[in-house]
Design a protein around this motif. Structure first.
Motif, PDB file in Angstrom:
ATOM      1  N   UNK A 144      91.794 -84.379 -88.741  1.00  9.53           N
ATOM      2  CA  UNK A 144      92.316 -83.029 -88.042  1.00  9.53           C
ATOM      3  C   UNK A 144      91.828 -82.844 -86.803  1.00  9.53           C
ATOM      4  N   UNK A 145      90.571 -82.962 -86.285  1.00  7.61           N
ATOM      5  CA  UNK A 145      90.339 -82.728 -85.242  1.00  7.61           C
ATOM      6  C   UNK A 145      90.774 -83.680 -84.141  1.00  7.61           C
ATOM      7  N   UNK A 146      91.017 -85.025 -84.441  1.00  8.14           N
ATOM      8  CA  UNK A 146      91.777 -85.930 -83.474  1.00  8.14           C
ATOM      9  C   UNK A 146      93.244 -85.471 -83.577  1.00  8.14           C
ATOM     10  N   UNK A 147      93.849 -85.043 -84.551  1.00 11.69           N
ATOM     11  CA  UNK A 147      95.203 -84.590 -84.348  1.00 11.69           C
ATOM     12  C   UNK A 147      95.461 -83.536 -83.493  1.00 11.69           C
ATOM     13  N   UNK A 148      94.425 -82.531 -83.341  1.00 14.34           N
ATOM     14  CA  UNK A 148      94.359 -81.315 -82.534  1.00 14.34           C
ATOM     15  C   UNK A 148      94.383 -81.892 -80.987  1.00 14.34           C
ATOM     16  N   UNK A 149      93.192 -82.816 -81.100  1.00 11.70           N
ATOM     17  CA  UNK A 149      92.701 -83.108 -79.501  1.00 11.70           C
ATOM     18  C   UNK A 149      93.891 -83.937 -79.097  1.00 11.70           C
ATOM     19  N   UNK A 150      94.799 -84.837 -79.585  1.00 11.76           N
ATOM     20  CA  UNK A 150      95.881 -85.791 -79.226  1.00 11.76           C
ATOM     21  C   UNK A 150      97.061 -84.735 -78.983  1.00 11.76           C
ATOM     22  N   UNK A 151      97.326 -83.843 -79.856  1.00  9.90           N
ATOM     23  CA  UNK A 151      98.395 -82.787 -79.347  1.00  9.90           C
ATOM     24  C   UNK A 151      98.140 -82.171 -78.125  1.00  9.90           C
ATOM     25  N   UNK A 152      97.103 -81.692 -77.957  1.00  9.74           N
ATOM     26  CA  UNK A 152      96.723 -80.836 -76.546  1.00  9.74           C
ATOM     27  C   UNK A 152      96.818 -81.862 -75.488  1.00  9.74           C
ATOM     28  N   UNK A 153      96.437 -83.026 -75.778  1.00 12.91           N
ATOM     29  CA  UNK A 153      96.584 -84.163 -74.537  1.00 12.91           C
ATOM     30  C   UNK A 153      98.023 -84.437 -74.288  1.00 12.91           C
ATOM     31  N   UNK A 154      98.850 -84.558 -75.455  1.00 14.60           N
ATOM     32  CA  UNK A 154     100.243 -84.823 -75.083  1.00 14.60           C
ATOM     33  C   UNK A 154     100.897 -83.563 -74.686  1.00 14.60           C
ATOM     34  N   UNK A 155     100.558 -82.448 -74.908  1.00 16.94           N
ATOM     35  CA  UNK A 155     101.065 -81.016 -74.259  1.00 16.94           C
ATOM     36  C   UNK A 155     100.867 -81.212 -72.638  1.00 16.94           C
TER      37      UNK A 155
END
Length: 209
Positions: free
Chosen positions: A140-151
């Motif tokens: 979950x933490x990695x999904x959140x960080x990856x989503x922020x990075x893509x945005x």
């Protein structure tokens, strides 16, 4: 055992038959707990993010250098650009070596974790090593960080307007976003690899090394 030392590998099977079973079981439980902490503990997640933060700091200096060169109108601006470029290189290069060392240590921990897991069976210890809660936390933490990075990456490129943002600014934000989503991908890969390994090992299938 110091923080840099790793547990020893398990004794060969022909030697384990001569050792006290209780001692071998206790060693296995103790070393698997330590190896599991070094592999998938919250500290490892924070360390991965710390490495990403160092890369982000180095990239910030590089971005400042690019913007200084792009907007330079006097020798002083070029001087500041050179200084920021040197600072960025001085941060990024050690961070790269740090990341490489961490990847090598992770492989060593994984090999020892596989070896000790295969050296016997103990339902209580094995349940802790599977660590489904930690795997979900990493996921979950990695999904959140990856989503922020893509945005950040695609948002900075999509919203850039000539005359409003400079090429240096767009490059900086896109690079920063890439650092974030690559870090997220690394965390996702680690969580997925641990889950697959735990399922195969503790259900009696072949070990995924």
């Amino acid at each position: 055992m110091s923080r840099l030392d790793l547990p020893p590998p398990p004794p060969p099977a022909h030697l384990r038959a001569w050792l006290d079973e209780g001692t071998v079981r206790a060693d296995r439980a103790r070393f698997l707990k330590e190896l599991g902490r070094r592999s998938l503990g919250i500290g490892r997640l924070l360390l991965l993010w710390a490495v990403a933060a160092v890369f982000a700091l180095g990239w910030t200096f590089v971005g400042m250098a690019l913007m200084a060169f792009e907007e330079a109108g006097d020798p002083l601006s070029y001087l500041f650009g050179l200084i920021f470029g040197v600072l960025g290189t001085g941060v990024l290069v050690p961070a790269g070596f740090w990341l490489a060392w961490g990847a090598k240590r992770d492989r060593q921990v994984r090999q020892l974790l596989c070896a000790w897991a295969e050296s016997g069976r103990d339902p209580a210890t094995d349940a802790r090593v599977r660590a489904p809660g930690l795997s979900v936390t990493w996921l979950l933490a990695s999904l959140a960080l990856g989503a922020v990075g893509l945005c950040v990456t695609f948002g900075s490129a999509a919203t850039a307007r000539p005359g409003s943002e400079t090429y240096g600014e767009v490059t900086y934000y896109m690079g920063l976003g890439m650092i974030l989503w690559i870090t997220g991908l690394l965390g996702l890969g680690k969580a997925g690899a641990h889950y697959r390994w735990a399922v195969r090992v503790f259900r009696g299938g072949p070990t995924a090394r």
